[in-house]
Each structure stands twice: as C-alpha cells, then as structure tokens.
Design a protein around this motif. Sequence first.
Motif, short mmCIF file in Angstrom:
data_model
loop_
_atom_site.label_atom_id
_atom_site.label_comp_id
_atom_site.label_asym_id
_atom_site.label_seq_id
_atom_site.Cartn_x
_atom_site.Cartn_y
_atom_site.Cartn_z
N LEU A 122 0.81 -1.22 0.00
CA LEU A 122 0.00 0.00 0.00
C LEU A 122 0.85 1.26 0.00
N ASP A 123 2.09 1.14 0.42
CA ASP A 123 2.98 2.30 0.56
C ASP A 123 4.28 1.98 -0.17
N LEU A 124 4.44 2.52 -1.36
CA LEU A 124 5.59 2.18 -2.19
C LEU A 124 6.91 2.62 -1.57
N ARG A 125 6.95 3.83 -1.01
CA ARG A 125 8.20 4.30 -0.44
C ARG A 125 8.63 3.41 0.73
N GLY A 126 7.70 3.04 1.58
CA GLY A 126 8.04 2.15 2.69
C GLY A 126 8.51 0.80 2.18
N TRP A 127 7.83 0.27 1.16
CA TRP A 127 8.18 -1.04 0.63
C TRP A 127 9.54 -1.01 -0.07
N ALA A 128 9.89 0.15 -0.64
CA ALA A 128 11.16 0.27 -1.37
C ALA A 128 12.35 0.49 -0.45
N THR A 129 12.09 0.77 0.82
CA THR A 129 13.20 1.05 1.73
C THR A 129 13.44 -0.13 2.66
N GLY A 142 10.32 2.59 -11.03
CA GLY A 142 11.47 3.40 -11.40
C GLY A 142 12.35 3.57 -10.17
N PRO A 143 13.62 3.98 -10.34
CA PRO A 143 14.50 4.19 -9.20
C PRO A 143 13.92 5.23 -8.25
N VAL A 144 13.84 4.87 -6.97
CA VAL A 144 13.15 5.74 -6.00
C VAL A 144 13.83 7.09 -5.87
N ASP A 145 15.13 7.16 -6.04
CA ASP A 145 15.82 8.44 -5.91
C ASP A 145 15.65 9.32 -7.15
N GLN A 146 15.20 8.73 -8.26
CA GLN A 146 15.03 9.50 -9.49
C GLN A 146 13.58 9.92 -9.73
N VAL A 147 12.63 9.12 -9.24
CA VAL A 147 11.22 9.45 -9.48
C VAL A 147 10.44 9.39 -8.17
N PRO A 148 10.86 10.14 -7.14
CA PRO A 148 10.16 10.06 -5.85
C PRO A 148 8.70 10.47 -5.93
N ALA A 149 8.38 11.42 -6.81
CA ALA A 149 6.99 11.87 -6.91
C ALA A 149 6.09 10.74 -7.42
N ARG A 150 6.64 9.89 -8.27
CA ARG A 150 5.87 8.77 -8.79
C ARG A 150 5.51 7.79 -7.68
N HIS A 167 11.30 -7.95 2.18
CA HIS A 167 12.46 -8.85 2.26
C HIS A 167 13.45 -8.53 1.15
N ASP A 168 14.59 -9.19 1.21
CA ASP A 168 15.69 -8.86 0.30
C ASP A 168 15.36 -9.16 -1.15
N PHE A 169 14.72 -10.28 -1.41
CA PHE A 169 14.48 -10.71 -2.79
C PHE A 169 13.77 -9.64 -3.61
N GLU A 170 12.75 -9.00 -3.02
CA GLU A 170 11.96 -8.01 -3.76
C GLU A 170 12.28 -6.58 -3.35
N SER A 171 13.36 -6.39 -2.59
CA SER A 171 13.64 -5.06 -2.05
C SER A 171 13.94 -4.03 -3.13
N GLU A 172 14.33 -4.47 -4.32
CA GLU A 172 14.57 -3.53 -5.42
C GLU A 172 13.70 -3.84 -6.64
N TYR A 173 12.65 -4.62 -6.42
CA TYR A 173 11.69 -4.97 -7.48
C TYR A 173 11.08 -3.70 -8.09
N LEU A 174 10.86 -2.68 -7.25
CA LEU A 174 10.18 -1.48 -7.71
C LEU A 174 11.03 -0.66 -8.67
N TYR A 175 12.34 -0.93 -8.73
CA TYR A 175 13.17 -0.23 -9.71
C TYR A 175 12.63 -0.45 -11.12
N GLY A 176 12.16 -1.67 -11.39
CA GLY A 176 11.60 -1.95 -12.70
C GLY A 176 10.12 -1.63 -12.78
N LEU A 177 9.38 -1.85 -11.70
CA LEU A 177 7.93 -1.65 -11.74
C LEU A 177 7.51 -0.19 -11.66
#
Length: 666
Positions: free
Chosen positions: A541-548, A564-572, A552-562
């Motif tokens: 429900l909370d992308l920023r929380g889930w991305a930080t 975008g990189p959190v540091d580049q598109v924080p507004a998204r 768990h480790d396996f999906e901790s950077e899944y959102l980079y593809g789904l």
Amino acid sequence: MKSTAAYGSWPSPVDAALAAAHDGRPEYLGAVGDELWWTAPRPVEGGRRALVRRRADGTEEGVLPAPWNVRSRVIEYGGRPWAAVARPAGGPLAVFCHFADQRLYAYEPDALPGAEPRPLTPVSAVGGGLRWVDPVIRPDRGEVWCVLEEFTGPAPTDVRRVLVAVPLDGSAAEDRSAVRELSDGRHRFVTGPRLSPDGRRVVWIAWDHPRMPWDGTEVMLAEVAPDGTFHGARTVAGGPSESIPQVDWDGAGRLLLASDRTGWWNLYRAEVDAAGTVGEPVALCPRAEEFGGPLWKIGLNWFTPLDNGLIAVVHGKGTTALGILDPERGALVDAHGPWTEWASTLAAHGTRVVGLAAGPRSAYELVELDTRTGRSRVVGAAHSDAIDPAHYPEPRVRTFTGPGGREIHAQVYPPHHPEFAGPEDELPPYVIWAHGGPTGHAPLVLDLEITYFTSRGIGVAEVNYGGSTGYGREYRERLREQWGVVDVEDCAAVARALAAEGTADPARRAVRGGSAGGWTTAASLVATDVYACGTIIYPILDLRGWATDETHDFESEYLYGLIGPVDQVPARYKERSPIEHVDRVTTPFLLLQGLDDVICPPAQAERFLARTAGRGVPHAYLAFEGEGHGFRRADTMVRALEAELSLYAHVFGVSRTDVPALEYRT
C-alpha cells in the motif's frame, strides 16, 4: 427446470471449509528409485507441507508425521526443500528443510522404527538465521550440496547466498564452520548446483539487484576438482537483459537452458568442449511460446532430459502442455488429456516422465507420460470430486481490448448452478480477480474458491493483465514503470467490457486480489469508479516504505523496474501509493492480513486503516496470527472466504444467512 432466484442468493454445496480443505497443490516432484515423492499441502494440519511418497505398488503415504513441515524460507518464497536417493539396503535416504527452524535434516524412513530425523545444520541467532534450499545429495562424497542463505545482521537485506556442501554425518549440526562453501558469494542470488554427467563440471544460475530473475540472469560454470572444490567459475550465458530460469545437462554433457533472448522463453542447447569452452546456444524448438517461466522459487524446472535423449518440456502460450521434444529433429509431441496447466516441476525415470497437471474440472494431480507408448495416466494425488461436478463453473477464455487497443487476456467464470438461474431481468454481480506477482499468471484450473462464488450466483473474471507471464517478454514488460497504471487499467477494461456486453451488472462489480493483486485492488479503488467494493489481501500500500525497509531482500529492489528508481522518481512513488490517496476511496472494502507477513508487513495495512478512520467509508479488517504471506491454515481461509462473501452480500444487496456478518468500521 431450474428454479429462479436472485444472483448471489443461491444455495451451494461448496462451503468455506470445503474450499479451504482443497486449497493448495502438490509441489516439488522427484523420482526416488521406483518411487515418486512430492510435497503436499495440509491446511487442516496448521498449514504444514507434508512429504509424500508413492511406492512402486501405487500406495501413497506420508514420509514424515506432523508437525514436520517440509518447506524452505530462502528468498521467503522458498523452493525445492528436499532430496532423496535410493540405496541398495536400508531404504531411501532423504534430506529436507524443516520450516519451523529452517535446519536441514537427514531421515531414513525405512530404517529403525520410530527413528527421528537428525539435524545436519546449526541454528543461528543472527537476523533470519541460516536457511537452505535446492539440495542435491552426493553419497559419493558424504555431502549434500545446496544453496545457503545466511543472515549477517538484523536487517532483511543483511544477507548473503552461496553454494555449500553440508556433511551428511551431522558434524555441522552445531558447527557452522563445518559447512564447506563452494561458490565465492559474488552474486546476490544463486540457484542450486547441477553436476555434469562426468562429475567434472557444475552449473548454476545467478543474478543481482536490482534485476529480478525474469529481467536477467547469468549461467555460471565451474570446474569441480577431485576434492570437491569449485574452480574457475565464469559466466557462460545470459546477461542483464536475458532471463534464464533453468539450466541443466543432457546425457552427453551438453548444456540445456531456457532463455528468453528472442522474447520468448525457448529451450536451447550448447556444446561444451574438453577445455570447458561453451559454444553458442542453439534453439531446439523455436516457437512464440513459453518453455520456461518466472523463477519465484529456487529449483523450479520446466524441462528434464530423459535417458533416451528426448527432453520433456512444459510449454505453451497462456495455457501449458507437457510435450516430449526430440532435440535432433526439433519435433514436439504433446501428452493427450484434459489438462490445461502443467506446474513447473517434472520428474523423469527411465522413459517415463511425471508432472503435476490440472484442468478446468480437476485439481493438480500427478500425471505420468510413457514416451514409448504416448499414453498418459494419473498416478498420484488423484483428483476426486468433493461435490457434484455439475456445480463447477464453465470458464471462457477471453481476449479483451484495453487502452490503445492492447490485448488483455482473461478467464471468465459466469455464475453456474445445476438447479438455479437468475431472473431474466437481472444481471449478475462479478468480481474481478487480480493475481499476485505481479509477474505471475492466473492458470485455467479448477479452484473451489472460484466455485464458492459462482455456485452462489456471483461471477468471477481472472485477469492476466499486462505484466503477466505466459505471453512473451513484450507482454510481461508492459508493466515496466507502469505498475499501478497498466494493471489497474486492464482490470477496469475487463470489468467495463463485461458490463457493456450485458454479462455483468455495472452497479455490482467488485475487485479483489492478494499481494501484488492486493496492490492492484487498492490502487483500483483509488484510481477508478468502476467497482462497488473491494477485497484487499496482504497488500502493498505504501511504495516508499516497501522500497526502503518494509520488505524482504528478494523483492527489495523490485520497484526499480515496476515504478522506477526511487531516488530518481520520488513523486511517482507518492502519486501511485494508495496510502497517499485514501480520500479517493469511497466504496466499502475488506482488508485481510497475516500478522507474520514479512513480505507485505501488517504495518502498511495498519497505516492505511489509520488514515481511513473517520472518513465514513465502511470497511472491515481481519488480521490473523500465525499467518505469513499467503494463508495456509484452514481456519484462516474459512474466516477470510466467509468475510469476503459477507462483504459482497452487503454491498450487492443479497440476503445470506450462511456466513457471519462483518463488523464495519467507518
């Protein structure tokens, strides 16, 4: 003559307890001498996974009594948790991972009566401890080779994964230093080792953040020295934009691998010369079909070589079939039968191959194909009808049109009952099901949870929205940086189309899903006005929380593809997160959550509820102790299913007395 009654009010022989008792399916097939072994769900036994064997005479029995639970937690989704070898005397030797403590155990079920499994690995108090998966028993070395996931600190990402050799004599049961490391830990993720026929080489699959295994993986090859150490590990196939979910050897020492280098997971073969140089992979049966799938669990297999040089393959587009491939001629012949879905697990013994298959009128069962005769037969975990099959829904495979004219694949299950029909002047309510993943797929198989609703007069539409597997890489990558957009649009397009064609009541449409499907459900309630209500199950429900630090480790950077990189598109991240827009939720919803979920933690659900409180929107929240990501206990599933029906009855204006009424908050 059928009786007429309002949709949603029909009586049904499928109660929640019956649906729960049949939830789950067999997994992780293996041939042990003349026997077949697999793991099986036991919802009424606290949700444990049992290890089952089918003896040569056809009898089935459990290998281990309760509470032994054969299930790994590596990458949280686990993977192949057991291995066994037949022996000339004393019966088989099995090695398995026990869920409760994640230790590896050795067990000899036919040895001394009453003998207990003996631990092979120690317990660690650091973080998530020590976990093991994808074992291969090496009797010649007195070892079991497998993947070790070792936590080095308290955070979910304080973890390393390596290939290791665990002594079978139990000397590592209290001594981590007795576990011999085989790989160097250079990669974040690895699969189990596959040894060449001559024992001189070994291959495995590896990948690193931020890629997921369906984005890009590498095939690693190393030489095996006489002392069992690995040398010269190097990448011989794959890369950042090529997904290889499985690699193995054929009997002649050539590499077999599934790769999506052309946009479809196809099967390839590569020569390996005496110096260990790997030639260019050659496609064995190039088709616009999938011969592989997403590697959500370690040790899945979509193909297996047979002793006669043929290769058994699971393949298809949308639905799947078991085929026998002649690699020299490129000829592929499929098994005949009523099955529309074959799981990603195969076992070969001699000229026979066994898989797990299901269809619209049968649950998953073990099916054996004799390659000499072409005949297939059910040999284990046979489906038996818990109710009269006349109550099963009759699915329709549909292709809908979405925004921009894109295709959307779905299975539509209209309300169905042998004795009841709806009024001629009434359209039925429908629930749109969004599958998890989101890199996943809703299979065309019998599901008593679907029957639970359709037999009561509520239709179900399972949507394989853009991003789903089974339709090639281009379809899968429609979700790249578009999660919360494409999935929401595709589900809404199906819901609108069903109403426009007169199939569904436009005022009585709901959406539901778990995990990533829970995200799509919540995002749909925020972004559209299509649905009258929704069931949100262990969601993100909370992308920023889930991305930080909230997964768990396996999906901790899944959102980079789904996303975008959190540091580049924080507004998204803020704009897409349902938790940031609870003011847009105007319809009732049910939220279901496991309190032990480390993948989609309850903290997100609780923050969402806190922001919803006092806004006047009816909602209910059920949290379940002892449940993680994916409900496994029968009592949990009963309560969840009855609560979901209660929500729909309330919102759709249907009277039902067979389920407890929900207590709503506002």
